[in-house]
Design a protein around this motif. Sequence first.
Motif, short mmCIF file in Angstrom:
data_model
loop_
_atom_site.label_atom_id
_atom_site.label_comp_id
_atom_site.label_asym_id
_atom_site.label_seq_id
_atom_site.Cartn_x
_atom_site.Cartn_y
_atom_site.Cartn_z
N GLY A 89 0.84 -1.19 0.00
CA GLY A 89 0.00 0.00 0.00
C GLY A 89 0.87 1.24 0.00
N VAL A 90 0.43 2.27 -0.70
CA VAL A 90 1.20 3.51 -0.80
C VAL A 90 0.43 4.63 -0.12
CG1 VAL A 90 2.22 5.19 -2.37
CG2 VAL A 90 2.19 2.77 -2.99
N THR A 91 1.11 5.35 0.75
CA THR A 91 0.54 6.53 1.38
C THR A 91 1.25 7.74 0.81
OG1 THR A 91 0.16 5.28 3.40
CG2 THR A 91 0.05 7.67 3.58
N LEU A 92 0.47 8.69 0.34
CA LEU A 92 1.01 9.90 -0.27
C LEU A 92 0.52 11.09 0.52
CD1 LEU A 92 2.60 10.89 -2.78
CD2 LEU A 92 0.42 11.00 -3.97
N THR A 132 5.23 6.88 1.44
CA THR A 132 5.48 5.78 2.36
C THR A 132 4.89 4.50 1.79
OG1 THR A 132 5.29 7.33 4.21
CG2 THR A 132 5.22 5.01 4.75
N LEU A 133 5.62 3.39 1.91
CA LEU A 133 5.14 2.09 1.45
C LEU A 133 5.01 1.17 2.65
CD1 LEU A 133 6.03 3.27 -1.28
CD2 LEU A 133 7.00 1.07 -1.83
N ALA A 134 3.93 0.35 2.66
CA ALA A 134 3.71 -0.61 3.73
C ALA A 134 3.16 -1.90 3.15
CB ALA A 134 2.74 -0.04 4.77
N SER A 135 3.59 -3.01 3.71
CA SER A 135 3.15 -4.33 3.25
C SER A 135 1.74 -4.61 3.77
CB SER A 135 4.10 -5.40 3.78
OG SER A 135 3.56 -6.68 3.58
N ASN A 190 2.16 -7.81 6.35
CA ASN A 190 2.84 -7.62 7.63
C ASN A 190 2.83 -6.12 7.94
OD1 ASN A 190 4.55 -7.43 9.81
ND2 ASN A 190 6.29 -8.41 8.83
N THR A 191 1.98 -5.71 8.86
CA THR A 191 1.82 -4.28 9.15
C THR A 191 3.10 -3.65 9.71
OG1 THR A 191 0.88 -4.81 11.31
CG2 THR A 191 -0.66 -4.43 9.50
N ALA A 192 3.98 -4.47 10.26
CA ALA A 192 5.23 -3.93 10.79
C ALA A 192 6.25 -3.65 9.70
CB ALA A 192 5.82 -4.89 11.82
N ASN A 193 6.02 -4.16 8.50
CA ASN A 193 6.96 -3.99 7.40
C ASN A 193 6.61 -2.71 6.64
OD1 ASN A 193 8.90 -4.29 5.45
ND2 ASN A 193 8.06 -6.17 4.58
#
Length: 143
Positions: free
Chosen positions: A74-77, A119-122, A125-128
């Motif tokens: 997922g990408v957060t902008l 920001t990128l997040a898996s 795995n929410t910690a990644n």
Amino acid sequence: MLLKTFLPAFLAITLITFSSCKKKKRDNPAPNPQEEALKFELPDVQEGKYNMALDSTFTFKVNITTKIPDKGVGVTLNVVTETGNIPLAQDAVPDVTANPFSITLHHLKPLKTYAVTVTLASFGNTANTATPKVFYITNKSNQ
């Protein structure tokens, strides 16, 4: 006589030491395959520096330099004005399963500078979560 007193104590301490150091299989289950820590780069922009847009839109490439997690990313902008931190609404970035991909900024006002944080997040795995990247963009058009 001294030997009779210390020998049992020495043997007990030795036995306790060896039994506590021994690893048991039930304590260490098979490790789960873990995702590689997310890392990415922005090859089209200068991170932490000022970049130039020629109109109200700006497209830049994102290259994930590690293996993409199976469930995607997922990408957060976050786009805010440099002075005043006023948010500039942007379209949601679709979930990522391919590499590289592009992001297009919209509604950039003329002669304004914006701080852009990516920001990128898996999803698996929410910690990644990758370390966020920040750059600045100025719309140099007069209209």
